[in-house]
Design an enzyme around this catalytic site. Sequence first.
Site, PDB file in Angstrom:
ATOM      1  N   GLN A  11       0.851  -1.193   0.000  1.00  0.00           N
ATOM      2  CA  GLN A  11       0.000   0.000   0.000  1.00  0.00           C
ATOM      3  C   GLN A  11       0.889   1.245   0.000  1.00  0.00           C
ATOM      4  O   GLN A  11       0.402   2.362  -0.164  1.00  0.00           O
ATOM      5  CB  GLN A  11      -0.883   0.041   1.252  1.00  0.00           C
ATOM      6  CG  GLN A  11      -1.828  -1.133   1.398  1.00  0.00           C
ATOM      7  CD  GLN A  11      -2.489  -1.116   2.755  1.00  0.00           C
ATOM      8  OE1 GLN A  11      -3.509  -0.465   2.960  1.00  0.00           O
ATOM      9  NE2 GLN A  11      -1.890  -1.806   3.717  1.00  0.00           N
ATOM     10  N   HIS A  51      -1.286   1.594  -4.315  1.00  0.00           N
ATOM     11  CA  HIS A  51      -1.687   3.012  -4.184  1.00  0.00           C
ATOM     12  C   HIS A  51      -0.773   3.936  -4.951  1.00  0.00           C
ATOM     13  O   HIS A  51      -0.776   5.149  -4.731  1.00  0.00           O
ATOM     14  CB  HIS A  51      -1.734   3.411  -2.701  1.00  0.00           C
ATOM     15  CG  HIS A  51      -2.752   2.648  -1.925  1.00  0.00           C
ATOM     16  ND1 HIS A  51      -2.697   2.504  -0.563  1.00  0.00           N
ATOM     17  CD2 HIS A  51      -3.855   1.959  -2.327  1.00  0.00           C
ATOM     18  CE1 HIS A  51      -3.732   1.776  -0.154  1.00  0.00           C
ATOM     19  NE2 HIS A  51      -4.442   1.422  -1.198  1.00  0.00           N
ATOM     20  N   GLY A  72       2.750  -4.462   9.071  1.00  0.00           N
ATOM     21  CA  GLY A  72       2.769  -3.011   9.268  1.00  0.00           C
ATOM     22  C   GLY A  72       1.619  -2.266   8.646  1.00  0.00           C
ATOM     23  O   GLY A  72       1.819  -1.194   8.068  1.00  0.00           O
ATOM     24  N   THR A  73       0.407  -2.831   8.771  1.00  0.00           N
ATOM     25  CA  THR A  73      -0.749  -2.078   8.280  1.00  0.00           C
ATOM     26  C   THR A  73      -1.848  -2.082   9.332  1.00  0.00           C
ATOM     27  O   THR A  73      -2.069  -3.064  10.020  1.00  0.00           O
ATOM     28  CB  THR A  73      -1.279  -2.642   6.940  1.00  0.00           C
ATOM     29  OG1 THR A  73      -2.380  -1.832   6.495  1.00  0.00           O
ATOM     30  CG2 THR A  73      -1.734  -4.088   7.064  1.00  0.00           C
ATOM     31  N   SER A  74      -2.546  -0.949   9.417  1.00  0.00           N
ATOM     32  CA  SER A  74      -3.640  -0.829  10.408  1.00  0.00           C
ATOM     33  C   SER A  74      -4.886  -1.542   9.897  1.00  0.00           C
ATOM     34  O   SER A  74      -5.882  -1.631  10.590  1.00  0.00           O
ATOM     35  CB  SER A  74      -3.949   0.652  10.662  1.00  0.00           C
ATOM     36  OG  SER A  74      -4.259   1.279   9.420  1.00  0.00           O
ATOM     37  N   GLU A 113       1.104  -3.471  17.261  1.00  0.00           N
ATOM     38  CA  GLU A 113      -0.083  -3.632  18.119  1.00  0.00           C
ATOM     39  C   GLU A 113      -1.131  -4.453  17.373  1.00  0.00           C
ATOM     40  O   GLU A 113      -1.009  -4.684  16.167  1.00  0.00           O
ATOM     41  CB  GLU A 113      -0.659  -2.251  18.463  1.00  0.00           C
ATOM     42  CG  GLU A 113      -1.015  -1.432  17.225  1.00  0.00           C
ATOM     43  CD  GLU A 113      -1.259   0.047  17.540  1.00  0.00           C
ATOM     44  OE1 GLU A 113      -0.855   0.530  18.614  1.00  0.00           O
ATOM     45  OE2 GLU A 113      -1.856   0.712  16.659  1.00  0.00           O
ATOM     46  N   ALA A 172       8.693  -4.676  12.583  1.00  0.00           N
ATOM     47  CA  ALA A 172       8.914  -5.498  11.379  1.00  0.00           C
ATOM     48  C   ALA A 172      10.403  -5.746  11.135  1.00  0.00           C
ATOM     49  O   ALA A 172      10.805  -6.865  10.773  1.00  0.00           O
ATOM     50  CB  ALA A 172       8.292  -4.790  10.176  1.00  0.00           C
TER      51      ALA A 172
HETATM   52  C1  BV8 Z   1     -11.712   3.026  -3.282  1.00  0.00           C
HETATM   53  C2  BV8 Z   1      -1.924   6.898  -1.318  1.00  0.00           C
HETATM   54  C3  BV8 Z   1     -13.566   2.741  -4.735  1.00  0.00           C
HETATM   55  C4  BV8 Z   1      -1.826   8.344  -1.121  1.00  0.00           C
HETATM   56  C5  BV8 Z   1      -3.568   5.931   0.192  1.00  0.00           C
HETATM   57  C6  BV8 Z   1     -15.182   0.279   2.127  1.00  0.00           C
HETATM   58  C7  BV8 Z   1     -14.931  -0.319   0.902  1.00  0.00           C
HETATM   59  C8  BV8 Z   1     -14.281   0.380  -0.111  1.00  0.00           C
HETATM   60  C9  BV8 Z   1     -13.842   1.693   0.103  1.00  0.00           C
HETATM   61  C10 BV8 Z   1     -14.079   2.266   1.331  1.00  0.00           C
HETATM   62  C11 BV8 Z   1     -14.748   1.585   2.323  1.00  0.00           C
HETATM   63  N1  BV8 Z   1     -14.866   2.415   3.384  1.00  0.00           N
HETATM   64  C12 BV8 Z   1     -14.253   3.599   3.099  1.00  0.00           C
HETATM   65  C13 BV8 Z   1     -13.794   3.533   1.863  1.00  0.00           C
HETATM   66  C14 BV8 Z   1     -13.072   4.593   1.184  1.00  0.00           C
HETATM   67  C15 BV8 Z   1     -11.563   4.551   1.448  1.00  0.00           C
HETATM   68  C16 BV8 Z   1     -11.156   3.940   2.761  1.00  0.00           C
HETATM   69  O1  BV8 Z   1     -10.815   2.766   2.845  1.00  0.00           O
HETATM   70  N2  BV8 Z   1     -11.163   4.765   3.814  1.00  0.00           N
HETATM   71  C17 BV8 Z   1     -10.698   4.297   5.102  1.00  0.00           C
HETATM   72  C18 BV8 Z   1      -9.881   5.415   5.772  1.00  0.00           C
HETATM   73  C19 BV8 Z   1     -11.918   3.913   5.915  1.00  0.00           C
HETATM   74  N3  BV8 Z   1     -10.923   3.820   0.387  1.00  0.00           N
HETATM   75  C20 BV8 Z   1     -10.674   4.460  -0.765  1.00  0.00           C
HETATM   76  O2  BV8 Z   1     -11.041   5.604  -1.002  1.00  0.00           O
HETATM   77  C21 BV8 Z   1      -9.905   3.685  -1.816  1.00  0.00           C
HETATM   78  N4  BV8 Z   1     -10.599   3.764  -3.069  1.00  0.00           N
HETATM   79  O3  BV8 Z   1     -12.186   2.330  -2.438  1.00  0.00           O
HETATM   80  O4  BV8 Z   1     -12.236   3.184  -4.567  1.00  0.00           O
HETATM   81  C22 BV8 Z   1     -14.381   3.950  -4.399  1.00  0.00           C
HETATM   82  C23 BV8 Z   1     -14.446   4.962  -5.345  1.00  0.00           C
HETATM   83  C24 BV8 Z   1     -15.241   6.075  -5.065  1.00  0.00           C
HETATM   84  C25 BV8 Z   1     -15.921   6.201  -3.842  1.00  0.00           C
HETATM   85  C26 BV8 Z   1     -15.798   5.174  -2.867  1.00  0.00           C
HETATM   86  C27 BV8 Z   1     -15.023   4.048  -3.147  1.00  0.00           C
HETATM   87  C28 BV8 Z   1      -8.524   4.300  -2.026  1.00  0.00           C
HETATM   88  C29 BV8 Z   1      -7.672   4.062  -0.826  1.00  0.00           C
HETATM   89  C30 BV8 Z   1      -6.222   4.492  -1.146  1.00  0.00           C
HETATM   90  C31 BV8 Z   1      -5.936   5.794  -0.460  1.00  0.00           C
HETATM   91  N5  BV8 Z   1      -4.517   6.152  -0.659  1.00  0.00           N
HETATM   92  N6  BV8 Z   1      -2.294   6.263  -0.057  1.00  0.00           N
HETATM   93  C32 BV8 Z   1      -0.585   8.700  -0.341  1.00  0.00           C
HETATM   94  O5  BV8 Z   1       0.049   7.806   0.269  1.00  0.00           O
HETATM   95  O6  BV8 Z   1      -0.260   9.880  -0.344  1.00  0.00           O
HETATM   96  S1  BV8 Z   1      -3.956   5.137   1.615  1.00  0.00           S
HETATM   97  C33 BV8 Z   1      -2.769   5.256   2.800  1.00  0.00           C
HETATM   98  O7  BV8 Z   1      -3.252   4.416   3.839  1.00  0.00           O
HETATM   99  C34 BV8 Z   1      -1.400   4.711   2.443  1.00  0.00           C
HETATM  100  O8  BV8 Z   1      -1.331   4.065   1.203  1.00  0.00           O
HETATM  101  C35 BV8 Z   1      -1.198   3.697   3.545  1.00  0.00           C
HETATM  102  O9  BV8 Z   1      -0.321   2.702   3.210  1.00  0.00           O
HETATM  103  C36 BV8 Z   1      -2.590   3.198   3.655  1.00  0.00           C
HETATM  104  C37 BV8 Z   1      -2.942   2.274   4.756  1.00  0.00           C
HETATM  105  O10 BV8 Z   1      -2.422   2.777   5.920  1.00  0.00           O
HETATM  106  P1  BV8 Z   1      -1.293   1.870   6.608  1.00  0.00           P
HETATM  107  O11 BV8 Z   1      -0.263   1.560   5.588  1.00  0.00           O
HETATM  108  O12 BV8 Z   1      -1.952   0.722   7.275  1.00  0.00           O
HETATM  109  O13 BV8 Z   1      -0.651   2.877   7.616  1.00  0.00           O
HETATM  110  P2  BV8 Z   1      -1.185   3.261   9.065  1.00  0.00           P
HETATM  111  O14 BV8 Z   1      -0.412   4.428   9.538  1.00  0.00           O
HETATM  112  O15 BV8 Z   1      -2.681   3.310   9.030  1.00  0.00           O
HETATM  113  O16 BV8 Z   1      -0.792   1.993   9.955  1.00  0.00           O
HETATM  114  C38 BV8 Z   1       0.575   1.685  10.171  1.00  0.00           C
HETATM  115  C39 BV8 Z   1       0.562   0.376  10.906  1.00  0.00           C
HETATM  116  O17 BV8 Z   1       1.902  -0.044  11.082  1.00  0.00           O
HETATM  117  C40 BV8 Z   1      -0.059   0.483  12.282  1.00  0.00           C
HETATM  118  O18 BV8 Z   1      -0.890  -0.642  12.506  1.00  0.00           O
HETATM  119  C41 BV8 Z   1       1.156   0.447  13.228  1.00  0.00           C
HETATM  120  O19 BV8 Z   1       0.850  -0.202  14.450  1.00  0.00           O
HETATM  121  C42 BV8 Z   1       2.124  -0.381  12.438  1.00  0.00           C
HETATM  122  N7  BV8 Z   1       3.533  -0.093  12.683  1.00  0.00           N
HETATM  123  C43 BV8 Z   1       4.125   1.096  12.952  1.00  0.00           C
HETATM  124  N8  BV8 Z   1       5.468   0.929  13.088  1.00  0.00           N
HETATM  125  C44 BV8 Z   1       5.708  -0.386  12.873  1.00  0.00           C
HETATM  126  C45 BV8 Z   1       4.489  -1.045  12.625  1.00  0.00           C
HETATM  127  N9  BV8 Z   1       4.401  -2.371  12.381  1.00  0.00           N
HETATM  128  C46 BV8 Z   1       5.558  -3.074  12.393  1.00  0.00           C
HETATM  129  N10 BV8 Z   1       6.762  -2.515  12.636  1.00  0.00           N
HETATM  130  C47 BV8 Z   1       6.884  -1.189  12.885  1.00  0.00           C
HETATM  131  N11 BV8 Z   1       8.103  -0.641  13.129  1.00  0.00           N
END
Ligand code: BV8
Length: 241
Positions: A92, A110, A178-180, A206, A222
């Site tokens: 992602q 993404h 490493g994804t939420s 977590e 990770a």
């Molecule tokens: C779409 C690019 C169709 C930009 C990003 C249900 C079904 C379908 C869609 C939806 C739905 N509900 C809501 C939606 C809409 C939305 C969505 O999912 N919203 C969420 C917030 C609820 N989805 C979309 O819009 C997607 N498109 O569905 O198209 C559509 C069309 C029209 C209308 C509706 C639907 C598009 C989603 C893509 C968005 N773009 N990135 C950029 O990066 O600038 S998403 C962004 O979040 C990044 O790509 C990122 O990778 C991604 C996910 O986040 P994570 O990678 O998980 O990062 P996060 O910080 O959240 O978590 C980090 C994790 O790592 C944590 O758990 C932490 O504990 C852990 N961690 C930290 N340190 C470590 C570690 N683990 C291990 N070791 C460590 N050291």
Amino acid sequence: MEKPRYSSVTVLTGSGISAESGVPTFRGEDGLWRHYHAEELATPQAFARDAALVWEWYDWRRGLIAACEPNAAHRTLVEMERECEEFFLITQNVDGLHRRAGSERMVELHGNIWQVRCTAEGSVFVNEEVPLPQIPPRCSCGAPLRPHVVWFGESLDHSSMQAAHAAAEICDLMLVIGTSAVVHPAASLPAIAKQHGAYLVEVNLERTPLSPYADEVLLGSAAQVLPELWDRLRPACQGVS
Ligand code: BV8
């Protein structure tokens, strides 16, 4: 009990795998930028409203990422790609660190922060200027460029999602690192793997909404956990010699 053998390994990564390289995660405490949440800036609406602000955020991230190196977790996935019978990486992340580490059999669901797209012509090309000389950057045709990434509310590239879906269906081992697990449709991929009989291992600092469905939840960083996990899984994953 017979030792498991894994003939097809699929890995899903999120921003947590790049955290130890120094790349801020999205939803962790370091995920804020000038009081904005990523979800407020990574949208077509934000770009239409204030392209310069969105580009300032990307320019800031590109500057950070340019100074980061892949970490032991990225490098372990490159080893797995070389040694597993069948391997596919779904990320992602847009930071490009998997490719810089040497991963090839992969898809950037993404997009990639080092690619830009002309808002008039749709043409895509690499732009690695840090910092950007002009904000917003413009195409030679004069139209503003945008980052070639998938914003919230935008659909994912169909062929990328098809490849990810197929890799989730076919695998008998899926690592989720490493994804939420809250951003869809990427977050649905582990459930697809599980439905098709895959053994599911989650690596995270977590627990997440995915944890109850995982066969194993390894809590830790990770860069620390993945090399150890690969040492344990290697005999069961290596191609038939
Ligand atoms: C779409 C690019 C169709 C930009 C990003 C249900 C079904 C379908 C869609 C939806 C739905 N509900 C809501 C939606 C809409 C939305 C969505 O999912 N919203 C969420 C917030 C609820 N989805 C979309 O819009 C997607 N498109 O569905 O198209 C559509 C069309 C029209 C209308 C509706 C639907 C598009 C989603 C893509 C968005 N773009 N990135 C950029 O990066 O600038 S998403 C962004 O979040 C990044 O790509 C990122 O990778 C991604 C996910 O986040 P994570 O990678 O998980 O990062 P996060 O910080 O959240 O978590 C980090 C994790 O790592 C944590 O758990 C932490 O504990 C852990 N961690 C930290 N340190 C470590 C570690 N683990 C291990 N070791 C460590 N050291």
